[in-house]
Write an enzyme that holds these catalytic residues in place. Structure first.
Site, mmCIF file in Angstrom:
data_model
loop_
_atom_site.group_PDB
_atom_site.id
_atom_site.type_symbol
_atom_site.label_atom_id
_atom_site.label_comp_id
_atom_site.label_asym_id
_atom_site.label_seq_id
_atom_site.Cartn_x
_atom_site.Cartn_y
_atom_site.Cartn_z
ATOM 1 N N CYS A 117 40.751 48.587 2.916
ATOM 2 C CA CYS A 117 40.382 49.799 2.192
ATOM 3 C C CYS A 117 39.126 50.357 2.844
ATOM 4 O O CYS A 117 38.100 49.672 2.885
ATOM 5 C CB CYS A 117 40.136 49.473 0.717
ATOM 6 N N CYS A 124 29.475 59.657 -2.243
ATOM 7 C CA CYS A 124 30.555 60.567 -2.621
ATOM 8 C C CYS A 124 29.971 61.697 -3.453
ATOM 9 O O CYS A 124 29.077 61.478 -4.278
ATOM 10 C CB CYS A 124 31.627 59.826 -3.429
ATOM 11 N N CYS A 128 32.840 61.696 -10.069
ATOM 12 C CA CYS A 128 33.643 61.014 -11.100
ATOM 13 C C CYS A 128 32.718 60.106 -11.911
ATOM 14 O O CYS A 128 32.015 59.258 -11.347
ATOM 15 C CB CYS A 128 34.765 60.211 -10.451
ATOM 16 N N CYS A 131 32.617 56.033 -11.560
ATOM 17 C CA CYS A 131 32.706 55.408 -10.237
ATOM 18 C C CYS A 131 31.320 55.136 -9.664
ATOM 19 O O CYS A 131 30.431 55.999 -9.705
ATOM 20 C CB CYS A 131 33.496 56.308 -9.293
ATOM 21 N N GLY A 173 33.661 57.925 -0.860
ATOM 22 C CA GLY A 173 33.806 59.279 -0.358
ATOM 23 C C GLY A 173 35.126 59.931 -0.724
ATOM 24 O O GLY A 173 36.100 59.269 -1.081
#
Length: 368
Positions: A117, A124, A128, A131, A173
């Protein structure tokens, strides 16, 4: 198991990461040094399959070429700053970029699959609310070499005989916010001549949903799988959980995803993080089922992985089961993602480029 140590310094900044150059550029440089272009293939074999740590390890490459490589290039674009290994075999790597910024990637084992991953940005900017990756915002896009390097670093740490089989672009990101650099890295990785030769169908690109970029990707004649991070079935709730939705709109995201399927023929996956008491109620499952009914779609439910400092909770198992049953009544395929790496903060939503205090200090970049 945790490994780490004090930084020993990124290699000289003037050196160019080897895989920051295209294959043609590397072959041209090798020819300029008076060697046959096929030497580039030898170097790639050493990096991908023979797990070379340095150019000096490449013993069938002429000594003078190895010295020139060492003088002008670096094998890795990043440096291993921390490694955490969970009991389930999940391997989290914190990598230090040449400018001192940190990124994280995760290697997961589920034999015969070995998935990495990878991240596309330092931090980022999508915001959200549940997160960890966006807690400090976004600092910059990763270069294609830094994206590519995460796969190279993960591959170099695998046991003999094991290889990376799948790539998911679900780390730190927003993937499509750095689409051009991402495609350079993935296309190189999937190249049968100059990469690992992985099928594009074994690569999944995750996005919070940027309609224009989804359409751009759809028109680029690739077979990469698309996963849309949905997290809510209505405009109002998605505005709360995924702030960028206020500018984009759920309807626009769904229309772009539909177009992606129409153009590529690739079924779209919808990722949905279940937050206890927030978006995991029966009415939410019903709304999600209605939203996706009749679409060629798959829902990947992700029970929330707790993040220190955030108020959200993991849903109860019974609530997860009821949610699955309700969505399936609308004829929508649903799976629940099996959590891996939560004990080392390597699970979905937990990556935050934080250098933990290691319990067993080792030299940076050491390879077991």
């Amino acid at each position: 198991m945790q490994e780490g140590g004090e930084p020993q310094g990124i290699e000289v900044a003037s050196k160019r990461p080897l895989f920051g150059a295209s294959a043609d550029e590397l072959r041209a440089w090798i020819a300029e040094q008076g060697h046959k272009p096929y030497r580039a293939k030898q170097i790639q074999q050493w990096a991908f399959h023979r797990r070379a740590k340095t150019f000096a390890d490449m013993t069938d490459v002429p000594l003078d070429l190895r010295k020139k490589l060492d003088a002008e290039w670096t094998l890795f674009a990043t440096e291993l700053a921390y490694r955490g290994i969970a009991d389930d075999g999940t391997d989290k790597l914190l990598l230090r970029c040449r400018d001192g910024r940190n990124i994280e990637c995760v290697s997961m084992s589920d034999p015969p699959r070995r998935t990495v991953c990878i991240s596309t940005q330092v931090g980022c900017g999508m915001g959200c609310v549940f997160c960890a990756s966006g807690l400090k915002g976004v600092e910059r896009n990763l270069t294609s070499a830094e994206i590519f390097d995460q796969v190279l670093q993960a591959q170099s740490l695998l046991p003999p005989g094991e290889s990376i089989t799948h790539v998911v672009v679900m780390g730190m990101g927003e993937s499509l916010a750095n689409l051009d650099n991402l495609l350079v890295a993935l296309d190189r990785f999937c190249s049968p001549e100059d990469g690992l030769g992985m099928s594009q169908r074994r690569v999944t690109i995750s996005t919070v949903g940027l309609p224009a970029k989804i359409r751009k990707l759809a028109g680029m004649d690739r077979q990469y799988h698309l996963a849309v991070s949905l997290h809510a079935p209505t405009e109002a709730l998605r505005d709360e959980l995924v702030p960028v939705n206020e500018k984009v709109g759920l309807a626009a995201v769904m229309a772009a995803a539909d177009e992606y399927f129409q153009i590529t023929g690739r079924q779209v996956t919808y990722e949905y993080v279940l937050l206890g008491g927030v978006n995991d109620r029966r009415e939410h499952a019903t709304a999600l089922g209605k939203l996706l009914k009749g679409r060629k779609a798959h829902v990947n439910l992700i029970p929330y992985n707790t993040v220190a400092g955030l108020p959200f909770q993991r849903p109860e198992p019974d609530d997860v089961r009821r949610f699955v049953e309700t969505v399936r009544r609308f004829g929508v395929a649903v799976t629940v993602r099996r959590t891996k790496g939560r004990e080392i903060d390597a699970a979905c939503g937990q990556l935050r480029r934080r250098l933990e205090a290691p319990s067993e200090p080792v030299a940076i970049g050491s390879r077991p």
